[in-house]
Design a protein around this motif. Structure first.
Motif, PDB file in Angstrom:
ATOM      1  N   MET A 155       0.849  -1.228   0.418  1.00 39.50           N
ATOM      2  CA  MET A 155      -0.072   0.154   0.236  1.00 39.50           C
ATOM      3  C   MET A 155       0.292   1.534   0.115  1.00 39.50           C
ATOM      4  O   MET A 155       1.870   1.453   0.456  1.00 39.50           O
ATOM      5  N   GLU A 156       0.373   1.829  -0.928  1.00 38.89           N
ATOM      6  CA  GLU A 156       0.959   3.404  -0.301  1.00 38.89           C
ATOM      7  C   GLU A 156      -0.111   4.326  -1.130  1.00 38.89           C
ATOM      8  O   GLU A 156      -0.873   5.122  -1.542  1.00 38.89           O
ATOM      9  N   PHE A 157       0.001   5.536   0.419  1.00 38.55           N
ATOM     10  CA  PHE A 157      -0.112   6.719   0.609  1.00 38.55           C
ATOM     11  C   PHE A 157       0.963   7.761   1.199  1.00 38.55           C
ATOM     12  O   PHE A 157       1.553   7.680   1.730  1.00 38.55           O
ATOM     13  N   PHE A 158       0.146   8.890   0.552  1.00 38.14           N
ATOM     14  CA  PHE A 158       1.124  10.068   1.417  1.00 38.14           C
ATOM     15  C   PHE A 158      -0.300  11.254   0.764  1.00 38.14           C
ATOM     16  O   PHE A 158      -1.315  11.280   0.646  1.00 38.14           O
ATOM     17  N   ASP A 159       0.495  12.079   2.278  1.00 37.03           N
ATOM     18  CA  ASP A 159      -0.370  13.580   2.743  1.00 37.03           C
ATOM     19  C   ASP A 159       0.446  14.681   2.527  1.00 37.03           C
ATOM     20  O   ASP A 159       1.791  14.868   2.405  1.00 37.03           O
ATOM     21  N   THR A 160      -0.319  16.160   2.696  1.00 37.37           N
ATOM     22  CA  THR A 160       0.119  16.999   3.093  1.00 37.37           C
ATOM     23  C   THR A 160      -0.291  18.024   3.121  1.00 37.37           C
ATOM     24  O   THR A 160      -1.978  18.102   3.184  1.00 37.37           O
ATOM     25  N   ARG A 161      -0.018  18.916   4.196  1.00 41.46           N
ATOM     26  CA  ARG A 161      -0.343  19.691   4.712  1.00 41.46           C
ATOM     27  C   ARG A 161       0.333  20.815   4.880  1.00 41.46           C
ATOM     28  O   ARG A 161       1.571  20.795   5.535  1.00 41.46           O
ATOM     29  N   ALA A 190       4.419   9.824   3.828  1.00 43.11           N
ATOM     30  CA  ALA A 190       3.975   8.588   3.111  1.00 43.11           C
ATOM     31  C   ALA A 190       3.841   7.748   3.605  1.00 43.11           C
ATOM     32  O   ALA A 190       5.508   7.950   4.385  1.00 43.11           O
ATOM     33  N   LEU A 191       3.632   6.995   3.205  1.00 43.17           N
ATOM     34  CA  LEU A 191       3.146   5.540   3.803  1.00 43.17           C
ATOM     35  C   LEU A 191       3.162   4.483   2.443  1.00 43.17           C
ATOM     36  O   LEU A 191       2.383   4.561   1.823  1.00 43.17           O
ATOM     37  N   VAL A 192       4.846   3.417   2.624  1.00 46.52           N
ATOM     38  CA  VAL A 192       4.974   2.733   2.044  1.00 46.52           C
ATOM     39  C   VAL A 192       5.448   1.470   1.995  1.00 46.52           C
ATOM     40  O   VAL A 192       6.396   1.495   2.751  1.00 46.52           O
ATOM     41  N   ASP A 193       4.978   0.364   1.965  1.00 37.34           N
ATOM     42  CA  ASP A 193       4.912  -1.266   3.077  1.00 37.34           C
ATOM     43  C   ASP A 193       5.131  -0.832   4.051  1.00 37.34           C
ATOM     44  O   ASP A 193       6.223  -1.658   4.766  1.00 37.34           O
ATOM     45  N   GLY A 194       4.418  -0.170   4.576  1.00 38.16           N
ATOM     46  CA  GLY A 194       4.300  -0.878   6.253  1.00 38.16           C
ATOM     47  C   GLY A 194       5.193   0.448   7.097  1.00 38.16           C
ATOM     48  O   GLY A 194       5.417   0.354   8.061  1.00 38.16           O
ATOM     49  N   ALA A 195       5.827   0.843   5.963  1.00 40.54           N
ATOM     50  CA  ALA A 195       6.975   2.291   6.725  1.00 40.54           C
ATOM     51  C   ALA A 195       6.468   3.348   6.688  1.00 40.54           C
ATOM     52  O   ALA A 195       6.378   3.891   5.248  1.00 40.54           O
ATOM     53  N   TRP A 196       6.830   4.554   7.682  1.00 40.65           N
ATOM     54  CA  TRP A 196       6.547   6.175   7.442  1.00 40.65           C
ATOM     55  C   TRP A 196       7.928   6.960   6.854  1.00 40.65           C
ATOM     56  O   TRP A 196       8.075   6.497   7.305  1.00 40.65           O
ATOM     57  N   GLY A 197       7.832   7.449   6.014  1.00 40.71           N
ATOM     58  CA  GLY A 197       8.582   8.729   5.592  1.00 40.71           C
ATOM     59  C   GLY A 197       8.024  10.083   5.974  1.00 40.71           C
ATOM     60  O   GLY A 197       6.935  10.201   5.659  1.00 40.71           O
ATOM     61  N   CYS A 244       8.137   9.613   0.393  1.00 41.91           N
ATOM     62  CA  CYS A 244       8.120   8.031  -0.181  1.00 41.91           C
ATOM     63  C   CYS A 244       9.384   7.238  -0.149  1.00 41.91           C
ATOM     64  O   CYS A 244      10.159   6.258   0.521  1.00 41.91           O
ATOM     65  N   GLY A 245      10.609   8.347  -0.613  1.00 42.22           N
ATOM     66  CA  GLY A 245      12.076   7.850  -0.373  1.00 42.22           C
ATOM     67  C   GLY A 245      12.243   7.398   1.205  1.00 42.22           C
ATOM     68  O   GLY A 245      13.287   6.464   1.038  1.00 42.22           O
ATOM     69  N   ILE A 246      12.342   7.880   1.976  1.00 40.13           N
ATOM     70  CA  ILE A 246      12.843   8.246   3.435  1.00 40.13           C
ATOM     71  C   ILE A 246      11.691   6.635   3.065  1.00 40.13           C
ATOM     72  O   ILE A 246      12.641   5.904   4.307  1.00 40.13           O
ATOM     73  N   ALA A 247      10.237   6.018   3.782  1.00 34.63           N
ATOM     74  CA  ALA A 247       9.993   5.313   4.029  1.00 34.63           C
ATOM     75  C   ALA A 247      10.116   4.118   3.217  1.00 34.63           C
ATOM     76  O   ALA A 247       9.919   3.008   4.179  1.00 34.63           O
ATOM     77  N   ARG A 248      11.060   4.279   1.719  1.00 38.16           N
ATOM     78  CA  ARG A 248      10.770   3.066   1.352  1.00 38.16           C
ATOM     79  C   ARG A 248      12.760   2.583   2.702  1.00 38.16           C
ATOM     80  O   ARG A 248      12.739   1.557   1.968  1.00 38.16           O
ATOM     81  N   ALA A 249      12.916   3.075   1.923  1.00 40.28           N
ATOM     82  CA  ALA A 249      15.063   3.100   3.405  1.00 40.28           C
ATOM     83  C   ALA A 249      14.420   2.613   4.451  1.00 40.28           C
ATOM     84  O   ALA A 249      15.185   1.521   4.287  1.00 40.28           O
ATOM     85  N   ILE A 250      13.586   2.973   5.475  1.00 40.53           N
ATOM     86  CA  ILE A 250      13.366   2.398   6.468  1.00 40.53           C
ATOM     87  C   ILE A 250      12.248   0.555   6.055  1.00 40.53           C
ATOM     88  O   ILE A 250      13.313  -0.139   6.418  1.00 40.53           O
ATOM     89  N   GLY A 251      12.150   0.883   4.998  1.00 41.60           N
ATOM     90  CA  GLY A 251      11.538  -0.389   4.903  1.00 41.60           C
ATOM     91  C   GLY A 251      10.958  -1.639   5.930  1.00 41.60           C
ATOM     92  O   GLY A 251      10.911  -1.505   6.964  1.00 41.60           O
ATOM     93  N   GLY A 252      11.075  -3.160   5.010  1.00 40.75           N
ATOM     94  CA  GLY A 252      11.261  -4.409   5.775  1.00 40.75           C
ATOM     95  C   GLY A 252       9.976  -4.252   7.661  1.00 40.75           C
ATOM     96  O   GLY A 252       9.612  -5.440   7.971  1.00 40.75           O
ATOM     97  N   ARG A 253       9.107  -3.516   6.901  1.00 41.09           N
ATOM     98  CA  ARG A 253       7.371  -3.705   8.113  1.00 41.09           C
ATOM     99  C   ARG A 253       5.989  -4.642   8.042  1.00 41.09           C
ATOM    100  O   ARG A 253       6.293  -4.819   6.569  1.00 41.09           O
ATOM    101  N   GLU A 254       5.521  -5.061   8.517  1.00 41.51           N
ATOM    102  CA  GLU A 254       4.154  -5.413   8.854  1.00 41.51           C
ATOM    103  C   GLU A 254       3.606  -4.536   7.466  1.00 41.51           C
ATOM    104  O   GLU A 254       3.849  -2.815   7.610  1.00 41.51           O
TER     105      GLU A 254
END
Length: 437
Positions: free
Chosen positions: A1-7, A38-45, A63-73
């Motif tokens: 799942m990929e999700f992002f929001d801006t405020r 950004a939420l990518v593969d269970g990790a937040w950036g 999104c890049g930060i979330a992918r770098a964290i990765g590996g979460r549920e």
């Protein structure tokens, strides 16, 4: 799942402080910034910036930060009811009054507090306009504009080395109509008179007594001991006495606790910082724990409705209260004192501490009174209240019908957000009362 929001957050802030007749601070500032998640593969950036330009690049970075964290549920965000765009109206726009006029007003309020015997005075004033634009990859596009105005007075009395203080604070989601509504000059004199009276008050003997809490101290108790313990992130972290207790009787049948950002008190917002609609959450109903407070993430993990994601400025949103209160009962204050007969009446809050994991707390009251045969008698000072949260909730014997809200700032995770705390007068069977020092 990929999700992002801006405020995107923009606004202006005015702050004035007069301390002992001297203007200590006059500040007028403009702020703006953006928060991107950004939420990518269970990790937040998460990315925040003072620049609101090039949102696409900020989204890519998150999104890049979330992918770098990765590996979460895999994390499924709970669906939420979408909020509505809103400009909260004010009757008297603070921007319609010059900074010089506001400074003169604060000076006049401070002068009103300088009664004979008062050794120190301090008055602050603030007004803040916050404009928010929220958008998300699942189609949300929302705007809000909220004005908050507040002031506070503190006075210190001294005699023979003994110092006693008192303060009055008022704030709301409103404009300068707050000044007309609350009469800051009378509040300044009240703070000074109370500080002077406390010089002659006695220090109470410690012990366990029946206790009546006024609306301010009752509201602080509900906020600190119940509201924080019901925050979904604290529950998930194992830091709450309420973990796993949904559906259980945790208090007297007279106890109903709600959190409601739609109410026009200091903790109001049209939608939270994830775009979820401002709606009432019933935390405790007739003593039974019904729900926790949630972001979309904690609601996805625990079940429930997300509507309490809040952030200071353009920080990361976390679970926060809004307007949290104990609902009215049907007792009059006179009936409550008659029911108590002998005990202690505690008024106001001077801070304290709570351990949500162990369910214990200690608060300092501004002042108190001994109650004898249902009648208020001697004034007491330097008094504290302590106990075990669930025991106090189960010991609620009577709840009045005089609900009142107070305004304040709540700190958590390095962020402070405006909140409203509310309660009617409450009679508790027994609590530990002692000197606060």
């Amino acid at each position: 799942m990929e999700f992002f929001d801006t405020r995107i957050v923009r606004g202006r802030r005015i702050s004035i402080v007069v301390d002992n007749s001297k203007v200590e601070e006059i500040s007028e500032s403009i702020f703006q910034g953006v928060a991107v998640r950004a939420l990518v593969d269970g990790a937040w950036g998460f990315v925040r910036s003072d620049s609101i330009e090039d949102l696409e690049r900020s989204i890519e970075r998150a999104c890049g930060i979330a992918r770098a964290i990765g590996g979460r549920e895999i994390l499924n965000l709970a669906e939420s009811e979408r909020g509505l765009s809103c400009r909260v109206p004010v009757k008297k726009d603070p921007s319609s009054v010059s900074l010089e006029e506001k400074v003169d007003l604060v000076r006049e309020i401070e002068r009103a507090a300088r009664l004979p015997g008062i050794s120190s005075t301090r008055v602050f004033y603030t007004d803040i306009l916050t404009e928010t634009e929220y958008s998300s990859s699942d189609g949300a596009s929302l705007r809000s504009s909220v004005t908050r105005t507040g002031f506070g007075i503190s006075a210190v009395a001294m005699r023979s080395g003994l110092l006693q203080s008192s303060s009055e604070i008022r704030a709301g989601v409103c404009g300068l109509e707050l000044i007309e509504r609350e009469d800051p000059f009378e509040l300044a004199r009240r703070a000074a008179r109370t500080a002077l009276d406390l010089l002659d008050a006695r220090v109470p003997e410690g012990g366990r007594f029946p206790v009546v809490l006024d609306q301010e101290l009752g509201g602080v108790f509900i906020h600190e001991a119940v509201g924080h313990a019901a925050e979904g992130d604290i529950v998930l972290e194992g830091g709450s006495i309420l973990q796993g207790r949904v559906g259980e009787q945790i208090g007297s049948e007279l106890v109903t606790v709600k959190d409601d950002p739609s109410l026009m008190h200091y903790g109001h917002y049209p939608f939270d910082d994830e775009g979820s609609a401002a709606r009432e959450t019933v935390l405790v109903e007739n003593g039974i724990l019904r729900s926790y407070l949630h972001t979309r993430e904690t609601a996805g993990r625990l079940g429930g409705s997300p509507r309490n994601a809040r952030a200071q400025g353009y920080n990361r949103p976390i679970v926060r209260m809004s307007n949290t209160y104990l609902a009215n009962g049907d007792w009059s204050l006179e009936e409550i004192f008659e029911e108590m007969r002998d005990g202690v009446y505690l008024i106001g809050s001077r801070g304290g501490q709570v351990n949500t994991a162990e369910g214990i707390f200690q608060f300092n009251a501004r002042r108190g009174y001994l109650v004898r045969k249902g009648e208020i008698s001697e004034l007491i000072r330097d008094v504290s209240l302590s106990g075990q949260t669930l025991s106090i909730l189960k010991g609620v014997r009577a709840v009045a019908d005089d609900l009142r809200f107070n305004s304040g700032g709540c700190g958590k995770g390095g962020q402070v957000v405006p909140v409203g705390d509310g309660a009617p007068h409450i009679l508790i069977d027994e609590a530990v009362v002692g000197g606060a020092g």
